[in-house]
Scaffold this motif. Sequence first.
Motif, mmCIF file in Angstrom:
data_model
loop_
_atom_site.group_PDB
_atom_site.id
_atom_site.type_symbol
_atom_site.label_atom_id
_atom_site.label_comp_id
_atom_site.label_asym_id
_atom_site.label_seq_id
_atom_site.Cartn_x
_atom_site.Cartn_y
_atom_site.Cartn_z
ATOM 1 N N ARG A 149 0.840 -1.215 0.000
ATOM 2 C CA ARG A 149 0.000 0.000 0.000
ATOM 3 C C ARG A 149 0.866 1.254 0.000
ATOM 4 N N LEU A 150 1.883 1.276 0.868
ATOM 5 C CA LEU A 150 2.743 2.455 0.958
ATOM 6 C C LEU A 150 3.630 2.586 -0.279
ATOM 7 N N ARG A 203 2.916 1.727 -3.355
ATOM 8 C CA ARG A 203 2.125 2.295 -4.450
ATOM 9 C C ARG A 203 1.926 3.800 -4.254
ATOM 10 N N GLU A 204 1.838 4.219 -3.012
ATOM 11 C CA GLU A 204 1.605 5.636 -2.705
ATOM 12 C C GLU A 204 2.872 6.477 -2.847
ATOM 13 N N ASN A 254 4.838 9.395 -7.111
ATOM 14 C CA ASN A 254 4.958 10.566 -6.249
ATOM 15 C C ASN A 254 6.399 11.065 -6.305
#
Length: 369
Positions: A25-26, A28-29, A35
Amino acid sequence: MADHYEVLGVSREATPDEIKKAYRRLARELHPDVNPGEDASERFKLVTHAYDVLSDPEQRANYDRGGDSPFGGAGGFGGFGDIFETFFGGAGGQRNGRPRSRRERGQDALVRVTLDLKDVVFGVHRDLEVDTAVLCETCDGSCTQPGTSPVTCDICHGTGHVQRQVRSLLGNVVTSQPCGSCQGYGTTIPYPCATCQGQGRVRARRTVSLDIPGGVETGLRLQLPGSGEVGPAGGPNGDLYIEVTVTPDPVFSREGDDLLATLEVSMSDAILGTETTIESLDGPVDLEVRAGVQAGDVLTIKGRGITPLRGTQRGDLRVGVHVVTPTRLDAKERALIEDFAKRTKAPAPQLAEFHQGLFAKLRDRFRNA
């Protein structure tokens, strides 16, 4: 130093699946492709390092004991393991200050081959199919996708290890441990080869041509240097060992470099002598049976044995004579034999001096075969 569990946002009792889901999850973020911000890049490095430590059971256990924190365990002091690793080098430690090499020597391989006794006489050529590790043709052993290359680890800056100051009973000491982010290699592979999964090698079947020399025997191992498995990241090949098994032959046996066989001779041929042709392992051979040959006599044919493993002079073919006594006679044949016995006036059967001759050894060998 941030707590790895806090970086991933999981509890200290989190399961491996929970840790993996949090990391994905992190990642991908915060991935730089998604990013590009500088803060996100730094957090991505921390998240990756935290996951590398907590996803490995051994590293996680060490971290829970305080091995990955600046001040050791709950009591604020590093364990004695840190102290001994500092002075004597821990398992996997980089005592020479250099990162690990991804290239390693491949494992040795063993192949078993079955031969006939005939193959042993002169030697034989065999093409063997070997299931082994071979160099990945896609990446040529680089472990990376074509057009990419390993990058220097951001955590250890290419050294392959990280140093931490630990407060111990002896004061502040500096420990050196393999980098959890790059596993001690000093580089990471952001784009591993899809064919070999970043290993630099794949499993495949290949053909090994082998000339097996004459004179081999069951249990012998032949070594082919550099013909074993290719190593990780295209490392040097291991060795290939060929273990030989020779199947028993129904007619011939082996004693050293000599071949042994039994020749059945009729009683009349034993008395009168004869010439015959026998089939050896390398073709027909003329053999003379002299008149009056006795059961147990050995007839030697020079140079028709086995080529020695080291040398060129072949052994001999030794043929033990077995005189076959007829068991069924008609009246005329019996009368002839009785007349022969009266004319020769043979002595009555009696015991003779015992001796263990060569043919007795041959006979025992064949009986036990």
